[in-house]
Design an enzyme around this catalytic site. Structure first.
Site, PDB file in Angstrom:
ATOM      1  CE  LYS A   1      -3.981   2.036   2.478  1.00  0.00           C
ATOM      2  NZ  LYS A   1      -4.937   1.871   3.594  1.00  0.00           N
TER       3      LYS A   1
ATOM      4  CB  SER B   1      -8.253   3.824   2.446  1.00  0.00           C
ATOM      5  OG  SER B   1      -7.477   3.166   3.441  1.00  0.00           O
TER       6      SER B   1
ATOM      7  CB  SER C   1      -8.860   1.185   5.289  1.00  0.00           C
ATOM      8  OG  SER C   1      -9.529   2.392   5.071  1.00  0.00           O
TER       9      SER C   1
HETATM   10  N1  GLN Z   1     -13.720   4.581   5.615  1.00  0.00           N
HETATM   11  C1  GLN Z   1     -13.078   5.022   6.818  1.00  0.00           C
HETATM   12  C2  GLN Z   1     -12.662   6.463   6.683  1.00  0.00           C
HETATM   13  O1  GLN Z   1     -12.902   7.009   5.667  1.00  0.00           O
HETATM   14  C3  GLN Z   1     -11.933   4.142   7.171  1.00  0.00           C
HETATM   15  C4  GLN Z   1     -10.632   4.534   6.587  1.00  0.00           C
HETATM   16  C5  GLN Z   1      -9.506   3.682   7.041  1.00  0.00           C
HETATM   17  O2  GLN Z   1      -9.678   2.661   7.708  1.00  0.00           O
HETATM   18  N2  GLN Z   1      -8.321   4.122   6.690  1.00  0.00           N
HETATM   19  O3  GLN Z   1     -12.123   7.062   7.573  1.00  0.00           O
END
Ligand code: GLN
Length: 489
Positions: free
Chosen positions: A76, A153, A177
């Protein structure tokens, strides 16, 4: 070769039936063929991959091979990689080339893996469909003509691993995410116990919630990846002193042969609206686990439906502080202004996307002296209540199972409001607030042919049993997630 699991590939590499170079070339060809369509990599590193593979082959030849030698992976693009640009999918870091290696990516190097590239994601990991990426959204390899989201994400990693453009990879999970993207792409995603995997060198979003973890096609593969990621790190002040996760071969069964296991289902989640397919699959799998000898009881986490509100105060608050460092002075984008303040303003206005700005505004607001007590402190209290309730629930049961999301992958062009995106995290954020391990595992296919995932959770540092139960669920569900099947080849 694309369809091999990591464990299968390792066997073939050890017996010299295949070479790391062949395995790497097969994946590089795949990236050539589908990389643009899926947009899963921000930066591809083919030369590095072939050099890594050649080194792995040499070690196999002289018997000094490492635990994951020659396995091609996606990293990532939130993990700093020395000499390879690390963007966090932001214009702010579009040309940032770190001079250091994150602890996690270093561990992948030490284990002998082959780096295929840096995977796409939401900008600074803020989002749910990876649409906030400055580099455009990655696409799911499932039902390609529909252009579905691969989630977010960590959507670049899920797109790559599901499509056979990597055998496994890394994600980070601050509020879901890793788990949400895996649940809609038929993959296994592990959010380990907070503190098990080092955050050092990983671009910070919300430091008290950020959790690096692995993404793979099988639970055994994910467990193997976790075993090389886990471990105490002096460079991360929240790394657990006792951080350990060791794998020796495959995960052992936790059910069958009269083994006793108490599984909890969360009462407050029962009334949450989910798709008929998810409801159906959840009930089926619970029935399957019962028939394998598990006892299933209801547990209560009274404030769990408030987790979303607490998360969307705490995460932006921490983000607003973490992202203050991007001011055009030391590294990253710089847009020259008339004086230093003007330079700050112009740099930050140009460097950050809309969602990141929204989070920083929310974060700054909830930390202001007028709002601190009513928003931030209140959210911190809710967080404590949720963590305590999980502790009490785990006095009654060993593990908890719940849906990983409400429905299957949506088209990337779905027009959702910020609040509608935030609501998609309902099933995942509470586990980050509590710091407990949670794994998303493929549990079935919906009537539209798309995968759905369930989540298994456990006590802090009970990551092993969480994975063991997840393996049973994957075995019973038997969702075919081989890349060539997904891509219709
Ligand atoms: N969807 C969540 C957010 O937008 C989780 C993001 C994450 O886990 N990095 O914050």
């Amino acid at each position: 070769m694309i369809n091999l699991t990591i464990l299968e590939a390792l066997k073939k590499l050890k017996s010299r039936e295949i070479s790391a170079t062949e395995l790497t070339r097969a994946h590089l060809n795949r990236i050539e063929k589908y990389g643009d369509e899926l947009n899963c990599y921000i930066t591809r590193t083919p030369e590095r991959a072939l050099a890594d593979a050649a080194a792995a082959d040499e070690r196999y030849a002289n018997g000094t091979n490492k635990v994951l030698d020659g396995i091609p992976i996606a990293m990532k693009d939130l993990f700093a990689t020395r000499g390879i640009r690390t963007t966090a999918a932001s214009r702010m870091l579009e040309n940032f080339v770190p001079e250091y290696e994150s602890t996690i990516s270093q561990k992948y190097i030490d284990a002998g893996t082959v780096l295929l590239g840096k995977a796409n994601l939401d900008e600074f990991a803020m989002g749910t469909f990876s649409k906030t990426s400055f580099f455009g959204a990655p696409v799911s390899p499932w039902q390609r003509e529909r252009k579905l989201t691969a989630g977010g994400s960590s959507g670049g990693t899920t797109s790559a691993v599901a499509g056979g453009l990597a055998m496994g990879g890394t994600g980070t999970d601050t509020g879901g995410s890793i788990r949400f993207p895996c649940s809609i792409t038929g993959l296994v995603g592990v959010k380990p116990t907070y503190g098990l995997c080092s955050r050092w060198g990983c671009v910070a979003f919300a430091s008290s919630l950020d959790t690096p973890g692995p993404i793979a096609r099988t639970v055994d593969d994910a467990a193997l990846l976790l075993s090389i990621m886990a471990g105490h790190d002096d460079k991360d002040s929240t790394s657990a002193p006792n951080a350990r996760f060791e794998m020796d071969g495959e995960l052992k069964p936790i059910l069958g042969d009269g083994k006793k296991l108490k599984i909890g289902i969360i009462k407050e989640f029962q009334n949450v609206e989910i798709s008929a397919d998810m409801k159906n699959i959840f009930e089926k799998r619970i029935a399957d686990l019962k028939s394998m000898g598990a006892e299933v009881i209801e547990v209560s986490i009274p404030n769990i439906l408030d987790a979303l509100a607490a998360y969307y105060i705490i995460a932006p608050a921490e983000a607003s502080s973490n992202l203050a460092r991007y001011d055009g002075m030391r590294y990253g984008l710089r847009v020259e202004g008339s004086d230093v303040y003007d330079t700050y303003k112009k740099t930050r206005a140009a460097g950050f996307g809309e969602e990141v700005k929204r989070r920083m505004l929310i974060g700054t607001a909830v930390l202001s002296s007028e709002s601190y007590e009513v928003y931030f402190m209140q959210a911190a209290r809710v967080r404590r209540l949720i963590a305590d309730a999980f502790n009490r629930a785990f006095e009654q049961c060993d593990l908890i199972v719940c849906p990983a999301g409400a429905s299957t992958a949506m088209p990337l062009d779905s027009d959702l409001s910020p609040l509608e995106y935030y609501a998609l995290d309902l099933f995942t954020v509470a586990m980050n607030l509590a710091g407990i391990p949670a794994v998303s595992v493929p549990a079935g296919l919906a009537r539209n042919g798309l995968p759905l995932g369930l989540q298994v959770m456990g006590r802090r540092f009970d990551d092993m049993r969480v994975l063991q139960l997840a393996k049973h669920i994957q075995q019973i569900s038997n969702v075919d997630n081989r890349p060539t099947v997904i891509m219709g080849e």
